[in-house]
Design a protein around this motif. Structure first.
Motif, mmCIF file in Angstrom:
data_model
loop_
_atom_site.group_PDB
_atom_site.id
_atom_site.type_symbol
_atom_site.label_atom_id
_atom_site.label_comp_id
_atom_site.label_asym_id
_atom_site.label_seq_id
_atom_site.Cartn_x
_atom_site.Cartn_y
_atom_site.Cartn_z
ATOM 1 N N ILE A 39 0.859 -1.173 0.000
ATOM 2 C CA ILE A 39 0.000 0.000 0.000
ATOM 3 C C ILE A 39 0.904 1.234 0.000
ATOM 4 C CG2 ILE A 39 -1.923 -1.163 1.145
ATOM 5 C CD1 ILE A 39 -1.072 0.225 3.758
ATOM 6 N N GLU A 40 0.403 2.352 -0.519
ATOM 7 C CA GLU A 40 1.229 3.549 -0.697
ATOM 8 C C GLU A 40 1.871 4.011 0.616
ATOM 9 O OE1 GLU A 40 -1.149 6.579 -2.484
ATOM 10 O OE2 GLU A 40 -1.270 5.557 -4.421
ATOM 11 N N SER A 67 3.215 0.288 -5.650
ATOM 12 C CA SER A 67 2.270 0.620 -4.590
ATOM 13 C C SER A 67 0.851 0.743 -5.115
ATOM 14 C CB SER A 67 2.676 1.924 -3.900
ATOM 15 O OG SER A 67 2.600 3.016 -4.806
ATOM 16 N N HIS A 69 -3.238 2.202 -3.654
ATOM 17 C CA HIS A 69 -3.914 2.956 -2.598
ATOM 18 C C HIS A 69 -4.801 1.998 -1.804
ATOM 19 C CE1 HIS A 69 -4.987 6.530 -0.520
ATOM 20 N NE2 HIS A 69 -6.266 6.443 -0.822
ATOM 21 N N ASP A 70 -4.939 2.288 -0.501
ATOM 22 C CA ASP A 70 -5.704 1.380 0.353
ATOM 23 C C ASP A 70 -7.006 1.988 0.877
ATOM 24 O OD1 ASP A 70 -4.716 3.229 2.096
ATOM 25 O OD2 ASP A 70 -3.815 1.811 3.491
ATOM 26 N N ASP A 74 -3.556 9.307 4.800
ATOM 27 C CA ASP A 74 -2.166 9.047 5.172
ATOM 28 C C ASP A 74 -1.846 9.397 6.616
ATOM 29 O OD1 ASP A 74 -1.471 7.984 2.790
ATOM 30 O OD2 ASP A 74 -0.576 9.798 1.964
ATOM 31 N N LYS A 96 -7.925 -2.705 -6.034
ATOM 32 C CA LYS A 96 -6.672 -2.085 -6.481
ATOM 33 C C LYS A 96 -5.682 -3.125 -7.006
ATOM 34 C CE LYS A 96 -8.058 2.027 -5.504
ATOM 35 N NZ LYS A 96 -8.388 2.951 -6.622
#
Length: 460
Positions: A39-40, A67, A69-70, A74, A96
């Motif tokens: 994940i990012e 990566s 996105h989840d 952030d 994703k």
């Protein structure tokens, strides 16, 4: 003949990413191309850790870090809300990952051929996505086989009236899934001891889904040692292959010191500090990638350590300073340490640990006795292995409030650090077992060799 290409997908937590990265690095050494999916948020932490490392960390040529996105912000505040991460894993990540695979297949002329998807065993949906695209698949369990077998036993636990259909214990009871396996308390099952209903529901649903998804895997690999978990592997059947400890057979300490996949840069100055201490004299304290101890217990632990009058190397990943008294120069505090290297130093006499599986294996492979302070998830199972099955460590006797005292800390450390003590003798025997299994002709070594040969055969 093309080069085999493996996509590796870990559960987005430090204790899952590190062993899967070690696994990826080994596959890369064998000429296999790796796409490692994070994940990012975690991807950025790893990249930042590399850039800040004074040891010149690197990404091997055959490993590509990507990566996705989840679905979460952030901010650490949101990510620390109980249940948020497990909800993301269940509801946002699958879409994703599927998009990523679809794009990789279609982005170039002829597309990128993914030979195999290796997914964390707790991400059953990733196995299903790979099957949807006709990609071969393997599940990787970064925990003990006993933890995996517990998950496979959920339906039986429901049928026996031990838990409800949502995983909530109906009775407080200690069970043993099979002779030779560690005792397990129903109120400390992996999904229960999170002490949060949202987390419990999400983790329990993941585990139920995984049990179905795992049936379609070509391989089910476990980062464990057959000789240490014979009973658990006996229940799991021949389809579960032990290949652990994954770091031991395949990376020298010098290579592993780069610790690719770590969220924090390592403080390597502590190794010079260890060099200045006599063998067996230092207490190593580390509780994984996040803190969990209340203020009162932290103070009791700190004072208990000071009462031993022994040197202490303490890793505090949260950055918070333990409540050390002025003048306690025997205690060295660092944010993050090269743990596998630390545990290989002769100066280390015991490991005060939360009993995460990576820490458990790293202590075992170095013959280090433990003092156990488990907190949640599989740590209670690992503690039972350490204290009751392998007998290489001790737990605390708790008072009527369920807490330990400073005098209990001193007493147990003095006992576990005796050079001629039973814990140390047993720890040396366990070390020999682990090293033999991971060495050439050992069980773990041969199983991993079979898997690599299979991967390579996919492009023949």
């Amino acid at each position: 003949m093309g080069r085999p290409h493996v996509m590796v997908i870990p559960y987005p937590a430090q204790g899952h990413i590190l062993p899967l990265m070690s696994f990826s690095r080994y596959l890369a050494k064998q000429g296999i191309q790796i796409t490692f999916v994070n994940i990012e948020f975690n991807h950025n932490r790893i990249i930042n850790s590399i850039s800040k490392s004074s040891h010149g960390d690197y990404v091997p040529n055959r490993i590509k870090l990507v990566s996705i996105h989840d679905g979460l912000e952030d901010s650490p505040e949101e990510r620390n809300i109980p249940g948020k991460l497990s909800e993301s894993v269940l509801r946002f990540m699958p879409t994703k990952v599927e998009e990523l695979i679809k794009n990789m297949i279609s982005e170039t002329s002829g597309g990128t051929i993914i030979s195999c998807v290796v997914a964390d065993q707790s991400l059953g949906w990733a196995i299903e996505i790979a099957a949807k695209f006709g990609i071969r698949r393997a599940a990787f369990c970064p925990a003990a086989a006993a933890s995996m077998v517990l998950g496979f036993s959920i339906q039986k636990l429901v049928d026996d009236g031990l838990i409800d259909c949502d995983g909530t214990p109906r009775v407080n009871k200690t069970i043993q899934l099979s002779p030779g396996m560690p005792d397990m308390e129903t109120d400390k099952f992996v999904w229960v001891c999170l002490k949060n209903k949202d987390s419990q529901r999400n983790i329990f649903q993941l585990m139920l889904q995984n049990n179905k998804s795992i049936e379609s895997t070509d391989w089910l690999l476990c980062n464990s040692v057959y000789e240490l978990e014979t009973a658990a592997f006996g229940i799991g059947g021949p389809n579960i292959l032990p290949i652990g400890p994954i770091v031991l057979a395949h990376h020298s300490l010098e290579e592993e010191s780069t610790s690719l996949g770590s969220f924090l840069p390592q403080d390597r100055d502590c190794l010079d500090w260890l060099d200045r201490h006599i063998p067996g004299s230092v207490i190593y304290v580390a509780f994984g990638s996040f803190g969990f101890m209340g203020k009162a217990q932290l103070e009791e632990l700190t004072i208990g350590l000071e009462l031993t009058k022994r040197p202490v190397l303490w890793v505090t990943s949260t950055g918070e300073q333990p409540p050390i008294k002025v003048g306690s120069d025997r205690i060295r505090v660092v944010r993050w340490a090269p743990q596998r290297e630390v545990l290989s130093y002769l100066a280390i006499g015991c490991f005060v640990s939360h009993c995460g599986w990576n820490s458990t294996l790293e202590g075992a492979e170095n013959g280090i006795p433990f003092l156990c302070i488990p907190y949640f998830a599989d740590q209670f199972i690992n503690k039972a292995y350490i204290c009751d099955v392998w007998k290489i460590g001790l737990g605390f006797d708790l008072d009527e409030r369920g807490e330990f005292t400073r005098l209990e800390v001193k007493k147990k450390i003095d006992e576990v650090m005796r050079v001629d003590g039973e814990c140390k003798k047993r720890a040396i025997k366990v070390k020999e077992i682990v090293i033999k299994s991971a060495s050439k002709d050992g069980t773990s070594y041969e199983n991993l060799d079979k898997f690599v040969n299979w991967i390579k055969s996919l492009v023949n």
